[in-house]
Design an enzyme around this catalytic site. Structure first.
Site, PDB file in Angstrom:
ATOM      1  N   SER A 135       0.833  -1.202   0.000  1.00 15.10           N
ATOM      2  CA  SER A 135       0.000   0.000   0.000  1.00 15.10           C
ATOM      3  C   SER A 135       0.871   1.255   0.000  1.00 15.10           C
ATOM      4  CB  SER A 135      -0.958  -0.046   1.199  1.00 15.10           C
ATOM      5  OG  SER A 135      -1.991   0.906   1.066  1.00 15.10           O
ATOM      6  N   ASP A 190      -9.723  -4.701  -5.184  1.00 21.10           N
ATOM      7  CA  ASP A 190      -9.259  -3.723  -4.204  1.00 21.10           C
ATOM      8  C   ASP A 190     -10.182  -2.499  -4.214  1.00 21.10           C
ATOM      9  OD1 ASP A 190      -7.809  -1.901  -2.608  1.00 21.10           O
ATOM     10  OD2 ASP A 190      -5.894  -2.741  -3.259  1.00 21.10           O
ATOM     11  N   HIS A 222      -7.911  -5.300  -0.692  1.00 23.21           N
ATOM     12  CA  HIS A 222      -6.698  -4.605  -0.254  1.00 23.21           C
ATOM     13  C   HIS A 222      -6.013  -5.446   0.816  1.00 23.21           C
ATOM     14  CE1 HIS A 222      -4.200  -1.073  -0.337  1.00 23.21           C
ATOM     15  NE2 HIS A 222      -4.268  -0.926   0.969  1.00 23.21           N
TER      16      HIS A 222
END
Length: 249
Positions: A135, A190, A222
């Site tokens: 991320s 995601d 995610h």
């Protein structure tokens, strides 16, 4: 003869922790084989918990841990309405279609540069260092490598993206040297960091001279899964082969 593993749990507000793991190449196989179950068991819990509850990790590597209690960049985070969080950097919003918060990005780039330089001073060749993360950690890694350390061994970015007007793209337009290879993974489901953002990042970097790969995971949100970690392990072994490490000893 090692790598920097930059791992950030920014999808769990309030528990975000950053971990840097410096391993010799010969330890990569042992580390990933024995820790896959740890990754899967502890996703959703702070990395600090993993370190405290799994002391056998410590002998594997020289470890530098920065958490909410120790990181200097514990800062207000605009997407959380200004609430303090241990994010890598601030954002105006979670979107690829807005300016980057370059001041906080560059502040962290300087801190990570200090870490890289310390490892070089300790005998790790710069072309034996990988930097990457999940991320925001992956985005941070791309800024560090492609703007300031273009002679690293490689970069990995998992469920990550760069903004459309990223300073990374501007820096690479002026580049004439060989760039670190990018290993990228992203789930198509995601909902926080859209797959299209990661795909666009990959295409832009490739157009600017970066050797890239993008591994797509259908129905993955995610998060990470075992297949993704195994692919990452194989890529790290390819970039930092044990034979090369032994030849340098």
């Amino acid at each position: 003869m090692g790598f920097i593993f930059m791992f950030y749990l920014d999808f769990i507000p309030g528990t975000e922790t950053c971990i840097f793991l410096i391993c010799t190449a010969s330890e990569i196989q042992t580390y990933f084989d024995s820790r896959l179950s740890v990754f899967e068991s502890y996703f959703g819990k702070p990395v600090q918990h993993i370190i405290e509850k799994n002391s056998e990790i410590r002998p594997l590597a020289s470890l530098a841990l920065m958490s909410a209690n120790t990181r200097e960049d514990y800062r207000p985070y605009t997407p959380l309405k200004g609430a303090f969080s241990t994010v890598w950097f601030d954002r105006y919003k979670i979107s690829n279609d807005c300016p980057e918060h370059i001041e906080t990005i560059d502040s962290m780039c300087r801190q990570l540069t200090d870490l890289i330089n310390d490892e070089i001073k300790n005998g790790i060749a710069k072309n034996r260092i990988l930097i990457g993360g999940f991320s925001m950690g992956g985005g941070m890694a791309m800024h560090v490598a492609y703007r300031f350390h273009q002679d690293l061994a490689g970069v990995f970015a998992l469920s990550s993206f760069l903004n459309k007007d990223s300073a990374v793209y501007k820096a690479l337009k002026r580049n004439v040297s060989v760039l670190p290879e990018l290993f990228q993974c992203h789930g198509t489901a995601d909902e926080l960091v859209l797959y299209s953002w990661g795909e666009e990042t990959n295409k832009m970097l490739k157009s600017l001279g970066v050797s890239t790969s993008l591994h797509t995971f259908p129905n993955l949100n995610h998060e990470l899964n075992r297949t993704e970690i195994e692919k990452l392990k194989s890529w790290i072994e390819k970039k930092l082969p044990v034979e090369a490490a032994k030849a340098n000893e």
